[in-house]
Design a protein around this motif. Structure first.
Motif, PDB file in Angstrom:
ATOM      1  N   GLN A  24       0.824  -1.197   0.000  1.00  0.00           N
ATOM      2  CA  GLN A  24       0.000   0.000   0.000  1.00  0.00           C
ATOM      3  C   GLN A  24       0.865   1.257   0.000  1.00  0.00           C
ATOM      4  N   TYR A  25       2.036   1.163   0.608  1.00  0.00           N
ATOM      5  CA  TYR A  25       2.922   2.328   0.684  1.00  0.00           C
ATOM      6  C   TYR A  25       3.511   2.642  -0.693  1.00  0.00           C
ATOM      7  N   ALA A  26       3.874   1.614  -1.441  1.00  0.00           N
ATOM      8  CA  ALA A  26       4.357   1.834  -2.804  1.00  0.00           C
ATOM      9  C   ALA A  26       3.233   2.327  -3.708  1.00  0.00           C
ATOM     10  N   LEU A  27       2.040   1.767  -3.547  1.00  0.00           N
ATOM     11  CA  LEU A  27       0.926   2.136  -4.408  1.00  0.00           C
ATOM     12  C   LEU A  27       0.491   3.585  -4.208  1.00  0.00           C
ATOM     13  N   ARG A  28       0.683   4.109  -3.017  1.00  0.00           N
ATOM     14  CA  ARG A  28       0.347   5.513  -2.789  1.00  0.00           C
ATOM     15  C   ARG A  28       1.158   6.421  -3.689  1.00  0.00           C
ATOM     16  N   ARG A  29       2.364   5.984  -4.002  1.00  0.00           N
ATOM     17  CA  ARG A  29       3.216   6.764  -4.890  1.00  0.00           C
ATOM     18  C   ARG A  29       2.978   6.391  -6.356  1.00  0.00           C
ATOM     19  N   ALA A  30       2.760   5.113  -6.622  1.00  0.00           N
ATOM     20  CA  ALA A  30       2.504   4.691  -7.993  1.00  0.00           C
ATOM     21  C   ALA A  30       1.250   5.355  -8.550  1.00  0.00           C
ATOM     22  N   ALA A  31       0.264   5.592  -7.694  1.00  0.00           N
ATOM     23  CA  ALA A  31      -0.992   6.177  -8.144  1.00  0.00           C
ATOM     24  C   ALA A  31      -0.823   7.601  -8.656  1.00  0.00           C
ATOM     25  N   ARG A  32       0.257   8.261  -8.281  1.00  0.00           N
ATOM     26  CA  ARG A  32       0.484   9.619  -8.762  1.00  0.00           C
ATOM     27  C   ARG A  32       1.810   9.737  -9.499  1.00  0.00           C
ATOM     28  N   ALA A  33       2.368   8.584  -9.916  1.00  0.00           N
ATOM     29  CA  ALA A  33       3.651   8.614 -10.611  1.00  0.00           C
ATOM     30  C   ALA A  33       3.532   9.234 -11.999  1.00  0.00           C
ATOM     31  N   HIS A  34       2.370   9.068 -12.637  1.00  0.00           N
ATOM     32  CA  HIS A  34       2.175   9.600 -13.985  1.00  0.00           C
ATOM     33  C   HIS A  34       0.678   9.751 -14.233  1.00  0.00           C
ATOM     34  N   PRO A  35       0.249  10.817 -14.922  1.00  0.00           N
ATOM     35  CA  PRO A  35      -1.195  11.032 -15.143  1.00  0.00           C
ATOM     36  C   PRO A  35      -1.861   9.972 -16.008  1.00  0.00           C
ATOM     37  N   ARG A  36      -1.082   9.169 -16.747  1.00  0.00           N
ATOM     38  CA  ARG A  36      -1.668   8.095 -17.555  1.00  0.00           C
ATOM     39  C   ARG A  36      -1.442   6.721 -16.932  1.00  0.00           C
ATOM     40  N   ALA A  37      -1.198   6.691 -15.632  1.00  0.00           N
ATOM     41  CA  ALA A  37      -1.009   5.415 -14.931  1.00  0.00           C
ATOM     42  C   ALA A  37      -2.068   5.237 -13.863  1.00  0.00           C
ATOM     43  N   GLY A  38      -2.674   4.048 -13.837  1.00  0.00           N
ATOM     44  CA  GLY A  38      -3.553   3.651 -12.746  1.00  0.00           C
ATOM     45  C   GLY A  38      -2.827   2.623 -11.897  1.00  0.00           C
TER      46      GLY A  38
END
Length: 302
Positions: free
Chosen positions: A145-159
């Motif tokens: 969950q800690y990594a996903l919090r950052r992955a979710a805002r890593a790029h505007p075209r990434a979910g």
């Protein structure tokens, strides 16, 4: 590519429109309900299928597809993610990030392609690849969950979505154009199932020379000497290897860089922080360290 968040600070909540952007595409044609395999619709703050299975969007913008499921014990901790964020933001793996983006850009993918990053961590590499592919949309899967919090805002075209990559992916058959697998578990059967025929698989692994100057002094886990052979056995039945790029260079690391480097990987689970700090303090600064990787491109076979 989005600017990296300030190390140690919790990523800000994404607004609804930012969350919905990639998921309007992913839910519409790529992702499926992990319970009943039916299509998913995007609602105000969740994904929902016709069977009313509902998966909420966390405050930080990732989708909790593993809700109610047993979570893996090897998910990266908050401390590991914080160390990885700081280390990657310092640019020490910049040559690898650039090489992976170039490799993806050379694949001749459809303009509106779909990428899957299996074991995506913070989404750092997926974001770089999406920058190289202006029309693509990416899906980041990870258990932390800690990594996903950052992955979710890593790029505007990434979910980003929570998922254990050893389980069958919540993705429809043949809907992905390229899979990224960077220092992550390799589920060959699922990679093949979700890729379209001839789809690309980019796999990044460390070589035996990687971090060789630190391995004994800091008690780092050894790279399996049979890793290359195991990699081929894993993929040979379903994929054809098209090419492999070797990337090796030297980085100069401060004591804090070295501590972050060790703390972001699996060795962090075997060495106590105080012991690691003591070992790092005995190193000369800056430490000259070999970074050595293999970037392999495979193609999905019929």
């Amino acid at each position: 590519m989005s600017e990296p968040p300030i190390a140690g600070r919790e990523p800000a909540r994404r607004d609804v429109s930012a969350w919905r952007g990639p998921w309007e595409v992913l839910a519409g044609s790529v992702v499926r309900c992990p319970v009943c395999q039916e299509p998913l619709d995007v609602t105000e703050r969740s994904l929902r299928c016709a069977g009313r299975h509902t998966f909420d969007v966390a405050r930080q913008g990732y989708v909790s597809l593993l809700s109610g499921a047993k979570r893996t014990v090897n998910a990266d901790s908050a401390a590991m993610v914080r160390a990885r964020t700081e280390f990657l933001a310092a640019g020490h793996y910049g040559p690898l990030t650039d090489a992976l983006a170039r490799a993806a850009a050379s694949l001749d993918l459809p303009e509106k392609s779909t990428l899957l990053d299996a074991g995506a961590g913070t989404g750092h590499y997926l974001a770089a690849v999406l920058e190289a592919l202006p029309g693509a949309v990416g899906l980041a899967l990870d258990t932390s969950q800690y990594a996903l919090r950052r992955a979710a805002r890593a790029h505007p075209r990434a979910g980003a979505a929570s998922w254990d990559v050893w389980r069958p992916f919540p993705v429809r058959d043949g809907r992905v154009d390229a899979v990224l697998n960077v220092f992550a578990p390799r589920n060959s059967a699922e990679f093949h199932r979700v890729l379209r025929p001839g789809g690309a698989l980019l796999v990044v692994t460390p070589t035996r020379r990687h971090l060789s100057e630190l391995r004994e002094r800091l008690g780092l886990l050894e790279v399996d000497p049979e890793k290359e052979e195991r990699l081929e056995r894993t993929f040979s039945a379903r994929f054809a290897r098209e090419r492999t790029e070797a990337l090796e260079y030297t980085v100069e690391l401060s004591g804090q860089d070295v501590e972050n480097l060790v703390s972001m990987g699996p060795t962090a689970r075997h060495v106590e922080p105080d012991e690691l700090r003591a070992r790092v303090s005995a190193l000369s600064e800056p430490a000259r360290v070999t970074a050595s990787f293999g970037i392999a491109l495979y193609r999905a076979q019929p």
